[in-house]
Design a protein around this motif. Structure first.
Motif, mmCIF file in Angstrom:
data_model
loop_
_atom_site.group_PDB
_atom_site.id
_atom_site.type_symbol
_atom_site.label_atom_id
_atom_site.label_comp_id
_atom_site.label_asym_id
_atom_site.label_seq_id
_atom_site.Cartn_x
_atom_site.Cartn_y
_atom_site.Cartn_z
ATOM 1 N N ILE A 286 2.507 -0.884 3.513
ATOM 2 C CA ILE A 286 1.820 0.244 4.132
ATOM 3 C C ILE A 286 2.248 1.501 3.394
ATOM 4 C CG2 ILE A 286 1.671 -0.868 6.400
ATOM 5 C CD1 ILE A 286 3.974 0.881 7.327
ATOM 6 N N SER A 287 1.467 2.545 3.575
ATOM 7 C CA SER A 287 1.789 3.807 2.916
ATOM 8 C C SER A 287 2.906 4.514 3.659
ATOM 9 C CB SER A 287 0.544 4.698 2.872
ATOM 10 O OG SER A 287 0.140 5.042 4.199
ATOM 11 N N THR A 288 3.517 5.441 2.973
ATOM 12 C CA THR A 288 4.616 6.195 3.591
ATOM 13 C C THR A 288 4.113 7.017 4.775
ATOM 14 O OG1 THR A 288 5.690 6.339 1.419
ATOM 15 C CG2 THR A 288 6.460 7.845 3.119
ATOM 16 N N ALA A 289 2.916 7.562 4.645
ATOM 17 C CA ALA A 289 2.370 8.365 5.749
ATOM 18 C C ALA A 289 2.157 7.509 6.987
ATOM 19 C CB ALA A 289 1.051 9.009 5.309
ATOM 20 N N ASP A 290 1.632 6.279 6.811
ATOM 21 C CA ASP A 290 1.452 5.382 7.953
ATOM 22 C C ASP A 290 2.791 4.985 8.559
ATOM 23 O OD1 ASP A 290 -1.258 5.528 7.561
ATOM 24 O OD2 ASP A 290 -1.359 3.641 6.423
ATOM 25 N N PHE A 291 3.784 4.781 7.672
ATOM 26 C CA PHE A 291 5.102 4.389 8.169
ATOM 27 C C PHE A 291 5.737 5.495 9.005
ATOM 28 C CE2 PHE A 291 9.749 4.297 7.503
ATOM 29 C CZ PHE A 291 10.027 3.103 8.138
ATOM 30 N N LEU A 294 4.245 5.781 12.622
ATOM 31 C CA LEU A 294 4.313 4.652 13.554
ATOM 32 C C LEU A 294 4.901 5.092 14.885
ATOM 33 C CD1 LEU A 294 5.521 1.673 11.295
ATOM 34 C CD2 LEU A 294 3.253 1.998 12.324
ATOM 35 N N ARG A 295 4.322 4.562 15.962
ATOM 36 C CA ARG A 295 4.795 4.850 17.311
ATOM 37 C C ARG A 295 4.914 3.514 18.057
ATOM 38 N NH1 ARG A 295 5.533 8.653 14.868
ATOM 39 N NH2 ARG A 295 4.969 10.856 15.291
ATOM 40 N N VAL A 296 5.606 3.564 19.174
ATOM 41 C CA VAL A 296 5.766 2.362 19.986
ATOM 42 C C VAL A 296 4.403 1.893 20.471
ATOM 43 C CG1 VAL A 296 6.783 1.397 22.086
ATOM 44 C CG2 VAL A 296 8.063 3.071 20.722
ATOM 45 N N GLY A 297 4.103 0.634 20.290
ATOM 46 C CA GLY A 297 2.834 0.057 20.700
ATOM 47 C C GLY A 297 1.836 -0.064 19.573
ATOM 48 N N ASP A 298 2.118 0.537 18.399
ATOM 49 C CA ASP A 298 1.200 0.417 17.273
ATOM 50 C C ASP A 298 1.207 -1.007 16.750
ATOM 51 O OD1 ASP A 298 0.682 3.042 17.566
ATOM 52 O OD2 ASP A 298 1.779 3.720 15.787
ATOM 53 N N ILE A 299 0.117 -1.445 16.202
ATOM 54 C CA ILE A 299 -0.037 -2.797 15.670
ATOM 55 C C ILE A 299 -0.130 -2.722 14.149
ATOM 56 C CG2 ILE A 299 -1.501 -4.842 15.601
ATOM 57 C CD1 ILE A 299 -2.364 -4.196 18.445
ATOM 58 N N ILE A 300 0.679 -3.569 13.440
ATOM 59 C CA ILE A 300 0.649 -3.647 11.975
ATOM 60 C C ILE A 300 -0.032 -4.947 11.612
ATOM 61 C CG2 ILE A 300 2.036 -3.706 9.866
ATOM 62 C CD1 ILE A 300 4.234 -2.233 11.344
ATOM 63 N N ALA A 301 -1.097 -4.882 10.896
ATOM 64 C CA ALA A 301 -1.851 -6.073 10.491
ATOM 65 C C ALA A 301 -1.243 -6.657 9.225
ATOM 66 C CB ALA A 301 -3.311 -5.706 10.261
ATOM 67 N N THR A 302 -1.137 -7.972 9.199
ATOM 68 C CA THR A 302 -0.619 -8.683 8.021
ATOM 69 C C THR A 302 -1.582 -9.792 7.659
ATOM 70 O OG1 THR A 302 0.647 -10.313 9.268
ATOM 71 C CG2 THR A 302 1.741 -8.218 8.781
ATOM 72 N N GLU A 303 -1.394 -10.369 6.495
ATOM 73 C CA GLU A 303 -2.237 -11.449 6.037
ATOM 74 C C GLU A 303 -1.655 -12.822 6.373
ATOM 75 O OE1 GLU A 303 -2.845 -10.949 1.892
ATOM 76 O OE2 GLU A 303 -3.945 -9.057 2.097
ATOM 77 N N LYS A 304 -0.552 -12.876 7.106
ATOM 78 C CA LYS A 304 0.085 -14.151 7.415
ATOM 79 C C LYS A 304 -0.633 -14.826 8.572
ATOM 80 C CE LYS A 304 4.575 -16.269 8.181
ATOM 81 N NZ LYS A 304 6.031 -16.080 8.226
ATOM 82 N N ASP A 305 -0.885 -16.127 8.404
ATOM 83 C CA ASP A 305 -1.543 -16.906 9.459
ATOM 84 C C ASP A 305 -0.561 -17.124 10.597
ATOM 85 O OD1 ASP A 305 -2.798 -18.861 11.051
ATOM 86 O OD2 ASP A 305 -3.902 -19.613 9.304
ATOM 87 N N VAL A 306 -1.069 -17.047 11.815
ATOM 88 C CA VAL A 306 -0.219 -17.199 12.978
ATOM 89 C C VAL A 306 0.365 -18.604 13.073
ATOM 90 C CG1 VAL A 306 -2.081 -17.883 14.521
ATOM 91 C CG2 VAL A 306 -0.076 -16.692 15.465
ATOM 92 N N LYS A 352 13.638 -3.417 3.255
ATOM 93 C CA LYS A 352 12.659 -3.053 4.283
ATOM 94 C C LYS A 352 13.104 -3.625 5.618
ATOM 95 C CE LYS A 352 9.678 -6.860 2.705
ATOM 96 N NZ LYS A 352 10.399 -7.134 1.483
ATOM 97 N N PRO A 353 12.933 -2.884 6.710
ATOM 98 C CA PRO A 353 13.453 -3.341 8.020
ATOM 99 C C PRO A 353 12.613 -4.483 8.572
ATOM 100 C CG PRO A 353 12.228 -1.289 8.257
ATOM 101 C CD PRO A 353 12.268 -1.576 6.795
#
Length: 359
Positions: A286-291, A294-306, A352-353
């Motif tokens: 993700i970009s630094t601005a998006d990082f 970030l707030r509590v409850g935000d969702i980060i989309a990834t390409e990993k299959d569940v 990265k955390p």
């Protein structure tokens, strides 16, 4: 060839030899300069060559690397033998290596006392025999100690050992051979045994008088009593294993295989050690601005299959694969197998955390 002296110069030389002070010194023509070689100018004085003395009575047939190997091996041997002897005699005994030399067999024999404790040792598969000489000034105090006596300042008797005393000394010799076998085990497996014990060393000849031997001398200290213990190794006994002595295998002469008890104790101690376990849910960019936003409850989309397994890292190294779930109302994971590449370095994830799950 130099210039020929004239008759007058010859007479002047003869007069000077007769001690006639009035005779003038002869005038000689200076010799011609030596020719130069390879374009180098002739030097008025020839440089002295370094001459190394060599004693034909004491030839050095054992290499320096082999002598250093023998010294290192028997330094550790001396410490171990001193500890074993201290346990047997119930007192502090110090055994210190004093020298490792090579000399002729005749020089070794004539340096010993008579009578003494002269042990002839078979050391299969080495050729010939070895010699273990124990100074009588040590033997009688040790025998006294084994029989329950105390410190006695009287000088030791100069006599051969009796049959009973030889049996007691056999315990000291057996300890020596056991520790020597362990010291040599990484070079060669020795089968050591005492063939016989003599009191007069000059009556025993295991090699010719001119044969080179390696003399390993120890100083044994028992309270205020000091004495020498000598181990004589003929050169022909170790000539065949010279390469093994020159190698570095003798450095680890004191290492021993781990016993089952030691492995079990180590396992019990490791079981209680705390380790860090991290579960890697997914990774994305993700970009630094998006990082920053970030707030509590935000969702980060990834390409990993569940349905893909999660990676479990132990102390930063990928070890297991797991699935996410819940246990008693708390987030949990279930380990489903070992990681496909457990040696993969996971330090790249430390930058990265990662999202942690509670196990």
């Amino acid at each position: 060839m130099g210039d020929v002296l004239s008759q007058a110069e010859v007479e002047n030389l003869l007069n000077s030899l007769d001690g006639d002070p009035a005779a003038p010194a002869p005038t000689l023509t200076a010799p011609k300069a030596a020719p130069s070689f390879a374009g180098m100018p002739a030097s008025p004085q020839r440089a002295r060559e370094k001459v190394t003395p060599y004693d034909f009575k004491r030839p050095e047939r054992v290499g320096k690397d082999q002598m250093r190997a023998l010294q290192t091996m028997h330094e550790g041997f001396g410490r171990n033998y001193g500890a074993a002897l201290s346990a047997l005699l119930r007192t502090i005994v110090e055994v210190k290596l004093t020298s490792v030399d090579q000399l002729t067999y005749s020089e070794f024999i004539f340096s010993l006392e008579n009578p003494t404790c002269f042990n002839l040792i078979n050391a299969a598969p080495l050729e010939g025999q070895l010699i273990l000489d124990i100074n009588p000034s040590l033997l009688f105090p040790i025998i006294d100690r084994l029989l329950g006596g105390g410190s006695d300042s009287s000088p030791p008797a100069r006599r051969p050992l009796t049959e009973i005393e030889l049996l007691l000394v056999g315990r000291i010799t057996s300890l020596f051979l056991n520790e020597m076998k362990q010291a040599w085990e990484n070079v060669i497996e020795l089968d050591l045994s005492v063939e016989r014990v003599e009191s007069n060393p000059q009556l025993v000849q295991i090699v010719p008088p001119n044969e080179v031997v390696v003399l390993i001398s120890f100083e044994l200290t028992l309270g205020e009593i000091r004495g020498m213990v000598n181990l004589c190794i003929p050169f022909n006994s170790i000539e065949r294993i010279g390469q093994e002595l020159s190698a570095n295998s003798w450095v680890t002469y004191s290492s021993k295989p781990a016993t089952p008890e030691a492995i079990n104790n180590l396992g019990l101690q490791v079981q209680s050690a705390a380790v860090e376990v991290v579960v890697e849910l997914a990774d994305t960019n993700i970009s630094t601005a998006d990082f920053i936003g970030l707030r509590v409850g935000d969702i980060i989309a990834t390409e990993k299959d569940v349905r893909e397994p999660l990676s479990v890292l132990v102390e930063g190294r990928r070890k297991f694969e797991a699935t996410a779930g819940a246990f008693k109302g708390r987030k949990a994971i279930q380990v489903v197998g070992a990681a496909a590449d457990p040696r993969r370095d996971a330090q790249q994830h430390a930058s990265k955390p990662p999202e942690e799950g509670a196990a």
